[in-house]
Motif scaffolding. Structure first.
Motif, short mmCIF file in Angstrom:
data_model
loop_
_atom_site.label_atom_id
_atom_site.label_comp_id
_atom_site.label_asym_id
_atom_site.label_seq_id
_atom_site.Cartn_x
_atom_site.Cartn_y
_atom_site.Cartn_z
N TRP A 103 -39.77 35.38 12.29
CA TRP A 103 -40.50 36.65 12.43
C TRP A 103 -41.91 36.56 11.88
O TRP A 103 -42.85 37.14 12.44
CB TRP A 103 -39.72 37.77 11.75
CG TRP A 103 -38.64 38.31 12.63
CD1 TRP A 103 -37.31 38.04 12.58
CD2 TRP A 103 -38.83 39.18 13.75
NE1 TRP A 103 -36.65 38.70 13.58
CE2 TRP A 103 -37.55 39.40 14.32
CE3 TRP A 103 -39.93 39.79 14.33
CZ2 TRP A 103 -37.37 40.22 15.44
CZ3 TRP A 103 -39.75 40.60 15.44
CH2 TRP A 103 -38.48 40.82 15.98
N SER A 130 -34.92 34.42 16.75
CA SER A 130 -34.27 34.57 15.44
C SER A 130 -32.77 34.78 15.59
O SER A 130 -31.98 34.34 14.74
CB SER A 130 -34.88 35.74 14.67
OG SER A 130 -34.63 36.98 15.33
N MET A 148 -36.92 39.59 5.51
CA MET A 148 -36.25 40.13 6.69
C MET A 148 -34.74 40.24 6.53
O MET A 148 -34.06 40.82 7.36
CB MET A 148 -36.57 39.26 7.91
CG MET A 148 -38.04 39.28 8.33
SD MET A 148 -38.61 40.93 8.79
CE MET A 148 -37.71 41.17 10.33
N THR A 149 -34.21 39.69 5.44
CA THR A 149 -32.78 39.76 5.20
C THR A 149 -32.30 41.20 5.10
O THR A 149 -31.22 41.54 5.57
CB THR A 149 -32.41 39.00 3.90
OG1 THR A 149 -32.80 37.64 4.04
CG2 THR A 149 -30.92 39.08 3.63
N SER A 201 -36.43 34.80 8.66
CA SER A 201 -37.70 35.38 8.23
C SER A 201 -38.89 34.54 8.69
O SER A 201 -39.94 35.09 9.06
CB SER A 201 -37.73 35.53 6.70
OG SER A 201 -36.91 36.60 6.28
N VAL A 212 -40.45 34.11 1.91
CA VAL A 212 -39.61 32.92 2.11
C VAL A 212 -39.98 31.86 1.09
O VAL A 212 -39.12 31.22 0.48
CB VAL A 212 -39.77 32.37 3.55
CG1 VAL A 212 -38.99 31.07 3.71
CG2 VAL A 212 -39.31 33.39 4.57
N ILE A 259 -44.11 38.30 4.97
CA ILE A 259 -42.79 37.74 5.29
C ILE A 259 -42.73 36.26 4.92
O ILE A 259 -41.78 35.79 4.29
CB ILE A 259 -42.46 37.93 6.77
CG1 ILE A 259 -42.26 39.43 7.08
CG2 ILE A 259 -41.21 37.15 7.17
CD1 ILE A 259 -42.10 39.74 8.54
N PRO A 290 -36.31 35.90 1.14
CA PRO A 290 -36.68 36.26 2.51
C PRO A 290 -36.62 37.76 2.78
O PRO A 290 -35.57 38.38 2.62
CB PRO A 290 -35.64 35.51 3.36
CG PRO A 290 -35.21 34.37 2.50
CD PRO A 290 -35.23 34.90 1.09
#
Length: 235
Positions: free
Chosen positions: A157, A199, A113-114, A154, A106, A102, A111
């Motif tokens: 996380w 987040s 987690m998008t 991101s 970035v 993750i 990123p």
């Protein structure tokens, strides 16, 4: 149209996360396959998705690649045995892989987690989808702030999972084994809760507000265009 957009938004999560995880438990629990065989079989879809992305689209499929790496690490860790403390600590290996994956995404400007956050913000709405694309493309005055929050989501996380990994390793070698057996699950649950709260407040919440404002701006622009066209005709 809205329904199809919603399905498209959730597609990466379904194919790259839900299918591999679901197939793992199906092979292991329903078909009675070994952990090693279940992991190997459940790696087929992310492996195909990763290779397909590289060959057809000339880009890396972040989620599929991460799940594939996690499965490979899990396969390697399945050979670890012996010391009970080492057995407890080995689960942190998976968390660390996810965390570093993750954070690396970035750093690379994509990123990871998008893909998991977008469906819950866009909600299959065509106007929000269009606003999302404008914000990420740099076409909006809010683009810089929006992309900054996207990266922050991101990063949060990645750091939370990395902290959970460190805590589990430290606990495995400093806390009684019987206690750590159940405390490991508590650590993971606590990390997830912290991840969602931090987040959400730091990134997802502000992004949702910017998305709503962008939608309103888009509506205002559409209303102005017919009026300007009417004035031009009258002139």
């Amino acid at each position: 149209m809205t329904k199809n957009t919603g399905i498209q938004n959730f597609r990466p999560l379904l194919l790259d996360v839900a299918v591999p995880l679901g197939s793992y438990y199906l092979f292991k629990d329903a078909f009675g396959m070994s952990t090693f065989a279940s992991l190997a079989c459940s790696s087929v879809v992310p492996a195909v998705r990763t290779v397909w992305g590289l060959l057809r689209e000339r880009k890396t499929n972040g989620l599929a690649g991460l799940i594939l790496v996690v499965n490979v690490v899990s396969l390697l860790l399945s050979f670890v045995s012996g010391d009970p403390r080492l057995m407890l600590a080995k689960d942190s290996g998976v968390s660390s892989v996810v965390a570093f994956g993750i954070l690396a995404s970035v750093w690379l400007g994509k990123p990871m987690m998008t893909a998991g956050m977008k469906p819950f913000l866009v909600k299959g709405d065509a106007e929000k989808e269009a606003a999302w694309e404008r914000l990420l493309s740099g076409a909006s005055d809010r683009s810089a702030a929006f992309r900054s929050k996207e990266k922050a989501f991101s990063v949060v996380w990645g750091l939370v999972l990395l902290a959970e990994c460190v805590a589990r390793v430290v606990g495995a070698y400093t806390i009684p084994v019987d206690t750590m057996v159940w405390l490991g699950s508590v650590c993971l649950t606590g990390a997830m809760v912290i991840g969602f709260v931090v987040s959400g407040g730091l990134a997802a919440g502000p992004m949702e507000k910017m998305l709503a404002a962008e939608v309103e701006d888009g509506k205002a622009t559409q209303q102005e265009q017919p009026e300007q066209s009417g004035l031009a005709v009258a002139a």
